[in-house]
Design a protein around this motif. Structure first.
Motif, PDB file in Angstrom:
ATOM      1  N   ASP A  74       0.846  -1.193   0.000  1.00  0.00           N
ATOM      2  CA  ASP A  74       0.000   0.000   0.000  1.00  0.00           C
ATOM      3  C   ASP A  74       0.881   1.242   0.000  1.00  0.00           C
ATOM      4  N   PRO A  75       0.399   2.329  -0.563  1.00  0.00           N
ATOM      5  CA  PRO A  75       1.195   3.565  -0.589  1.00  0.00           C
ATOM      6  C   PRO A  75       1.342   4.168   0.793  1.00  0.00           C
ATOM      7  N   ASP A  76       2.365   4.988   0.940  1.00  0.00           N
ATOM      8  CA  ASP A  76       2.619   5.727   2.169  1.00  0.00           C
ATOM      9  C   ASP A  76       1.851   7.040   2.084  1.00  0.00           C
ATOM     10  N   LEU A  77       0.705   7.100   2.725  1.00  0.00           N
ATOM     11  CA  LEU A  77      -0.172   8.256   2.592  1.00  0.00           C
ATOM     12  C   LEU A  77       0.416   9.511   3.220  1.00  0.00           C
ATOM     13  N   VAL A  78       1.280   9.355   4.225  1.00  0.00           N
ATOM     14  CA  VAL A  78       1.924  10.515   4.840  1.00  0.00           C
ATOM     15  C   VAL A  78       2.810  11.222   3.826  1.00  0.00           C
ATOM     16  N   LEU A  79       3.612  10.441   3.097  1.00  0.00           N
ATOM     17  CA  LEU A  79       4.531  11.042   2.135  1.00  0.00           C
ATOM     18  C   LEU A  79       3.835  11.485   0.854  1.00  0.00           C
ATOM     19  N   LEU A  80       2.715  10.874   0.537  1.00  0.00           N
ATOM     20  CA  LEU A  80       1.990  11.275  -0.667  1.00  0.00           C
ATOM     21  C   LEU A  80       1.073  12.479  -0.421  1.00  0.00           C
ATOM     22  N   ALA A  81       0.797  12.786   0.842  1.00  0.00           N
ATOM     23  CA  ALA A  81      -0.140  13.870   1.149  1.00  0.00           C
ATOM     24  C   ALA A  81       0.245  15.208   0.520  1.00  0.00           C
ATOM     25  N   PRO A  82       1.538  15.579   0.466  1.00  0.00           N
ATOM     26  CA  PRO A  82       1.868  16.868  -0.155  1.00  0.00           C
ATOM     27  C   PRO A  82       1.480  16.964  -1.621  1.00  0.00           C
ATOM     28  N   ALA A  83       1.282  15.824  -2.288  1.00  0.00           N
ATOM     29  CA  ALA A  83       0.882  15.845  -3.696  1.00  0.00           C
ATOM     30  C   ALA A  83      -0.623  15.999  -3.873  1.00  0.00           C
ATOM     31  N   ASP A  84      -1.382  15.897  -2.775  1.00  0.00           N
ATOM     32  CA  ASP A  84      -2.838  15.913  -2.889  1.00  0.00           C
ATOM     33  C   ASP A  84      -3.362  17.200  -3.526  1.00  0.00           C
ATOM     34  N   ASP A  85      -2.723  18.315  -3.202  1.00  0.00           N
ATOM     35  CA  ASP A  85      -3.216  19.614  -3.688  1.00  0.00           C
ATOM     36  C   ASP A  85      -2.480  20.100  -4.932  1.00  0.00           C
ATOM     37  N   LEU A  86      -1.626  19.249  -5.495  1.00  0.00           N
ATOM     38  CA  LEU A  86      -0.882  19.627  -6.689  1.00  0.00           C
ATOM     39  C   LEU A  86      -1.575  19.117  -7.943  1.00  0.00           C
ATOM     40  N   PRO A  87      -1.553  19.878  -9.020  1.00  0.00           N
ATOM     41  CA  PRO A  87      -2.075  19.340 -10.281  1.00  0.00           C
ATOM     42  C   PRO A  87      -1.141  18.243 -10.765  1.00  0.00           C
ATOM     43  N   PRO A  88      -1.676  17.115 -11.234  1.00  0.00           N
ATOM     44  CA  PRO A  88      -0.811  16.026 -11.682  1.00  0.00           C
ATOM     45  C   PRO A  88       0.152  16.476 -12.777  1.00  0.00           C
ATOM     46  N   GLY A  89       1.405  16.153 -12.587  1.00  0.00           N
ATOM     47  CA  GLY A  89       2.441  16.472 -13.562  1.00  0.00           C
ATOM     48  C   GLY A  89       3.420  15.332 -13.639  1.00  0.00           C
ATOM     49  N   ARG A  90       4.711  15.639 -13.558  1.00  0.00           N
ATOM     50  CA  ARG A  90       5.752  14.618 -13.584  1.00  0.00           C
ATOM     51  C   ARG A  90       6.244  14.375 -12.157  1.00  0.00           C
ATOM     52  N   ALA A  91       6.371  13.087 -11.790  1.00  0.00           N
ATOM     53  CA  ALA A  91       6.819  12.719 -10.452  1.00  0.00           C
ATOM     54  C   ALA A  91       7.982  11.744 -10.540  1.00  0.00           C
ATOM     55  N   LEU A  92       8.851  11.800  -9.545  1.00  0.00           N
ATOM     56  CA  LEU A  92       9.985  10.892  -9.423  1.00  0.00           C
ATOM     57  C   LEU A  92       9.899  10.186  -8.087  1.00  0.00           C
ATOM     58  N   ASP A  93       9.992   8.847  -8.110  1.00  0.00           N
ATOM     59  CA  ASP A  93      10.095   8.048  -6.890  1.00  0.00           C
ATOM     60  C   ASP A  93      11.472   7.398  -6.919  1.00  0.00           C
ATOM     61  N   LEU A  94      12.412   7.969  -6.170  1.00  0.00           N
ATOM     62  CA  LEU A  94      13.797   7.505  -6.183  1.00  0.00           C
ATOM     63  C   LEU A  94      13.995   6.502  -5.051  1.00  0.00           C
ATOM     64  N   GLY A  95      14.213   5.243  -5.429  1.00  0.00           N
ATOM     65  CA  GLY A  95      14.220   4.147  -4.470  1.00  0.00           C
ATOM     66  C   GLY A  95      12.808   3.620  -4.307  1.00  0.00           C
ATOM     67  N   CYS A  96      12.169   3.287  -5.431  1.00  0.00           N
ATOM     68  CA  CYS A  96      10.720   3.036  -5.456  1.00  0.00           C
ATOM     69  C   CYS A  96      10.328   1.675  -4.908  1.00  0.00           C
ATOM     70  N   GLY A  97      11.288   0.769  -4.687  1.00  0.00           N
ATOM     71  CA  GLY A  97      10.911  -0.556  -4.218  1.00  0.00           C
ATOM     72  C   GLY A  97       9.965  -1.228  -5.197  1.00  0.00           C
TER      73      GLY A  97
END
Length: 217
Positions: A34-57
């Motif tokens: 399951d995703p880490d909702l704490v770390l994803l929360a800052p993206a909630d209010d952003l318009p979808p664009g380009r994202a990087l997950d460095l060390g994505c497992g």
């Protein structure tokens, strides 16, 4: 490396040359958590664009962002972690939104600028590889872009060898020195990854300032 491997994450695996990182992953997508909702929360209010997950497992966070409309680059040193991410992306019909690379965070360099950059318990141990990874995270951000990082708290966790974990002061000072503005920095008790119970983390949210000329246009 002596601590519980359930804590082990990350694209900094080259710093543990004797650790079999691929053994942590199935390669078939069944281990995509399951995703880490704490770390994803800052993206909630952003318009979808380009994202990087460095060390994505195995891709839980990367795929959650793709499901929200982001175009995501996922990077991890473990080939089976990337294979699991790819399998889960295909199963969810997200493969056209996810670009994947097998690479060490200390050596990988972004070819694009990202609106949201994520690092989820993936830093190499303290030293040149960690320094390089932090610099990559900062340089990957587009002006105005947001970074979210979670790391295990060296000052509170009762496991880990010296230099493996991180402190809040270390991360905030590093990102400030790399030109980022700290939006939020705090210590939290969080669920362990793929393991029952809780542990102590440091969470840092930062933003790359807009260029002065851009900001006045």
């Amino acid at each position: 490396m002596t601590h519980d491997t359930h804590h082990a994450r990350g694209s900094g695996a080259a710093s543990y040359p004797d650790f079999a990182w691929d053994d942590l992953y199935t390669g078939d997508g069944s281990d995509t958590a399951d995703p880490d909702l704490v770390l994803l929360a800052p993206a909630d209010d952003l318009p979808p664009g380009r994202a990087l997950d460095l060390g994505c497992g195995a891709g839980g966070n990367a795929l959650a962002l793709a499901e929200r409309g982001w175009r995501v680059t996922g990077v991890d040193l473990a080939p089976r972690a990337i294979a699991s991410t790819r399998a889960s992306a295909c199963a969810r019909g997200l493969d056209d939104r996810v670009e994947l690379a097998v690479a060490d965070s200390a050596a990988w360099q972004p070819e694009a600028a990202y609106d949201f950059v994520l690092s989820s318990y993936a830093l190499p141990p303290r030293g040149p590889a960690r320094t390089a990874t932090l610099a990559t995270l900062a340089s990957a951000l587009a002006p105005g872009g947001t970074l979210a990082m979670g790391e295990w708290d060296e000052e509170a966790c009762d496991w880990g060898n010296p230099g493996e974990l991180a402190t809040l002061a270390e991360l905030t000072q590093s990102f400030t020195g790399l030109g980022l503005d700290i939006v939020r920095a705090e210590r939290q008790v969080v669920p362990r990854i793929q393991h029952p119970g809780e542990d102590h983390a440091v969470i840092v949210i930062a933003r790359k300032p807009h260029d002065t000329l851009e900001a006045t246009d």
